[in-house]
Structure formats: structure tokens, C-alpha cells
Design an enzyme around this catalytic site. Structure first.
Site, PDB file in Angstrom:
ATOM      1  N   THR A 154       0.840  -1.198   0.000  1.00 38.64           N
ATOM      2  CA  THR A 154       0.000   0.000   0.000  1.00 38.64           C
ATOM      3  C   THR A 154       0.872   1.245   0.000  1.00 38.64           C
ATOM      4  O   THR A 154       1.988   1.229   0.505  1.00 38.64           O
ATOM      5  CB  THR A 154      -0.941   0.040   1.232  1.00 38.64           C
ATOM      6  OG1 THR A 154      -1.836   1.143   1.102  1.00 38.64           O
ATOM      7  CG2 THR A 154      -0.168   0.182   2.533  1.00 38.64           C
ATOM      8  N   ASP A 183     -15.108   7.380   6.075  1.00 36.78           N
ATOM      9  CA  ASP A 183     -15.252   7.262   7.527  1.00 36.78           C
ATOM     10  C   ASP A 183     -16.195   8.288   8.147  1.00 36.78           C
ATOM     11  O   ASP A 183     -16.876   8.000   9.131  1.00 36.78           O
ATOM     12  CB  ASP A 183     -13.880   7.359   8.214  1.00 36.78           C
ATOM     13  CG  ASP A 183     -13.072   6.076   8.080  1.00 36.78           C
ATOM     14  OD1 ASP A 183     -13.582   5.096   7.497  1.00 36.78           O
ATOM     15  OD2 ASP A 183     -11.921   6.048   8.562  1.00 36.78           O
ATOM     16  N   LYS A 192     -11.440   2.356  16.539  1.00 42.92           N
ATOM     17  CA  LYS A 192     -11.872   1.983  15.192  1.00 42.92           C
ATOM     18  C   LYS A 192     -11.337   0.601  14.819  1.00 42.92           C
ATOM     19  O   LYS A 192     -12.072  -0.245  14.289  1.00 42.92           O
ATOM     20  CB  LYS A 192     -11.391   3.032  14.173  1.00 42.92           C
ATOM     21  CG  LYS A 192     -11.771   2.687  12.738  1.00 42.92           C
ATOM     22  CD  LYS A 192     -11.132   3.611  11.726  1.00 42.92           C
ATOM     23  CE  LYS A 192     -11.354   3.091  10.319  1.00 42.92           C
ATOM     24  NZ  LYS A 192     -10.643   3.855   9.288  1.00 42.92           N
ATOM     25  N   LEU A 247      -0.752   5.769   3.790  1.00 42.37           N
ATOM     26  CA  LEU A 247      -0.093   5.817   5.097  1.00 42.37           C
ATOM     27  C   LEU A 247      -1.081   5.596   6.239  1.00 42.37           C
ATOM     28  O   LEU A 247      -0.710   5.094   7.299  1.00 42.37           O
ATOM     29  CB  LEU A 247       0.641   7.156   5.267  1.00 42.37           C
ATOM     30  CG  LEU A 247       1.803   7.375   4.289  1.00 42.37           C
ATOM     31  CD1 LEU A 247       2.461   8.720   4.495  1.00 42.37           C
ATOM     32  CD2 LEU A 247       2.850   6.260   4.403  1.00 42.37           C
ATOM     33  N   ASN A 248      -2.351   5.959   6.031  1.00 48.51           N
ATOM     34  CA  ASN A 248      -3.374   5.714   7.051  1.00 48.51           C
ATOM     35  C   ASN A 248      -3.574   4.215   7.261  1.00 48.51           C
ATOM     36  O   ASN A 248      -3.642   3.722   8.384  1.00 48.51           O
ATOM     37  CB  ASN A 248      -4.709   6.352   6.647  1.00 48.51           C
ATOM     38  CG  ASN A 248      -4.650   7.867   6.690  1.00 48.51           C
ATOM     39  OD1 ASN A 248      -4.340   8.453   7.706  1.00 48.51           O
ATOM     40  ND2 ASN A 248      -4.934   8.503   5.571  1.00 48.51           N
ATOM     41  N   ASP A 292      -7.814  -4.964  -0.112  1.00 46.53           N
ATOM     42  CA  ASP A 292      -8.702  -4.110  -0.891  1.00 46.53           C
ATOM     43  C   ASP A 292      -9.983  -3.993  -0.079  1.00 46.53           C
ATOM     44  O   ASP A 292     -10.393  -4.942   0.600  1.00 46.53           O
ATOM     45  CB  ASP A 292      -8.979  -4.683  -2.288  1.00 46.53           C
ATOM     46  CG  ASP A 292      -9.524  -3.593  -3.219  1.00 46.53           C
ATOM     47  OD1 ASP A 292      -9.108  -2.419  -3.077  1.00 46.53           O
ATOM     48  OD2 ASP A 292     -10.363  -3.894  -4.077  1.00 46.53           O
ATOM     49  N   GLY A 297     -11.206   8.159   3.665  1.00 45.27           N
ATOM     50  CA  GLY A 297     -12.235   7.529   2.821  1.00 45.27           C
ATOM     51  C   GLY A 297     -13.631   7.977   3.227  1.00 45.27           C
ATOM     52  O   GLY A 297     -13.901   9.159   3.381  1.00 45.27           O
TER      53      GLY A 297
END
Length: 197
Positions: free
Chosen positions: A11, A155, A175, A14-15, A72, A153
Site C-alpha cells: 500500500t 469514515d 476503530k 499511510l493511514n 482491498d 475515505g
């Protein structure tokens, strides 16, 4: 002292890297695509979430030689027949703009009473010549407007079932305990520990 097992997480997000690193055992050294000097865009041409994950993991193994896992994720909205699904990141266009994606989603749901949705993550692992996959699902609903500043995204508009706040209002640890990616990663961690990693 035994050398740490090196595992690449395919990926550039970074999150995502931060979320997953917090969940993995210390016996693993997690490498990003940057760490292995993979600059190219890894193809994601499958029409399924599972297919994209395995495509990315295989690509790193074949081109760079590292054991690797890739994920994904898709947001599947019931009233939109499962859309945006596999196209979640580029729902509003190829530039993958989070805010534009949310705007489009809220517009599509504007006249809908059914706001049920779920996040689905599939992690594909290529390790010691074998392929494995781990799925995590988080059920919830899409709110009518954004709430919270954290996360990424979708969220800020996704409120998981049984909670009164969106993912964007939760800290990372909270989370990760309940999220789709957290659940898939927990399965990955169990698998790795059972196999002595």
C-alpha cells in the site's frame, strides 16, 4: 537473536499502514512499498475486492521477491445494489478524491430511506509460496452528513451498528477493534501466530 520476518504491505496509503502496523506482532518487520522502492502503480483491474487484493500481493512477490500481503476494501450500500463496492476509491472519478466520493454517495442516497451499508476488506497474503485470504466485514449505515475529522475515505459518513459515532469520530484503537480492516487483520495475525511468525 532471531531476525525479524520481513513482510511487505502493498500500500501507499499511510493511514492504512498505520492502522495495520498497530495490530501486527513485534516479531514481524512491516515494510511499505516505499521501503522496497516500488514506485509504480500496482494494477487493480479485477472486478472483485478479493481479486484486487490477490493481484497486488502477487505483483509484489513476482516483481520484488518479498512475501507480501495486500488489502482491498469496498463500501457496499444496500440501496445502491452494493455500489460503490470494488469502485469505492474512484467512485467519483479516477483521481480518487475522498470528498468527491462522499458527495456523490450522499447525492445518490438523497431520496433513500434505506441507509444500510457495510465495509468489506479482504487481505490476501502470499507467504512461503502459498496464498491465503482473510475477510473482515463491518455493518452500519450512511449518515446524511459528515461527522468527525479522523480517519479517511468514507469514515465521516459511516456509522457502525451499535455505535453512536462515525469511524471519523473514533480514535485509531477504537476503530481498529470493530472495523472491517481490523477484523481482517486480526484473522491475519492469528494465522501468522499459529504458523510461528
Amino acid at each position: 537473536m532471531t531476525e525479524k520476518v520481513k513482510l511487505v504491505f502493498a500500500t501507499n496509503n499511510l493511514n492504512k499502514l498505520k492502522e495495520i502496523k498497530a495490530l501486527l506482532p513485534d516479531s514481524l518487520e512491516l515494510l511499505s512499498l516505499q521501503d522496497i522502492a516500488c514506485q509504480e502503480d500496482i494494477p487493480e483491474t479485477s472486478d472483485t475486492i478479493e481479486g484486487n487484493a490477490i493481484q497486488k500481493a502477487r505483483y509484489v512477490k513476482e516483481k520484488y521477491g518479498y512475501d507480501c500481503f495486500a488489502d482491498d476494501t469496498g463500501l457496499e450500500v444496500e440501496a445502491l445494489n452494493g455500489a460503490p463496492g470494488v469502485y469505492s476509491a474512484r467512485y467519483a472519478g479516477e483521481e480518487k478524491n475522498n470528498e468527491a466520493n462522499i458527495d456523490k454517495l450522499l447525492k445518490e442516497l438523497n431520496d433513500k430511506n434505506n441507509r444500510k451499508a457495510r465495509f468489506k476488506t479482504v487481505i490476501a497474503l502470499v507467504l512461503d509460496g502459498k496464498e491465503h485470504s482473510f475477510e473482515g466485514i463491518c455493518e452500519g449505515e450512511i449518515l446524511k452528513k459528515r461527522a468527525g475529522e479522523k480517519g479517511f475515505g468514507y469514515d465521516s459518513v459511516f456509522q457502525p451498528d451499535g455505535h453512536s459515532r462515525t469511524f471519523a469520530e473514533m480514535d485509531l484503537e477504537e476503530k481498529s477493534r470493530i472495523s472491517h480492516r481490523g477484523r481482517a487483520t486480526q484473522k491475519l495475525v492469528v494465522f501468522l501466530s499459529q504458523n510461528k511468525y
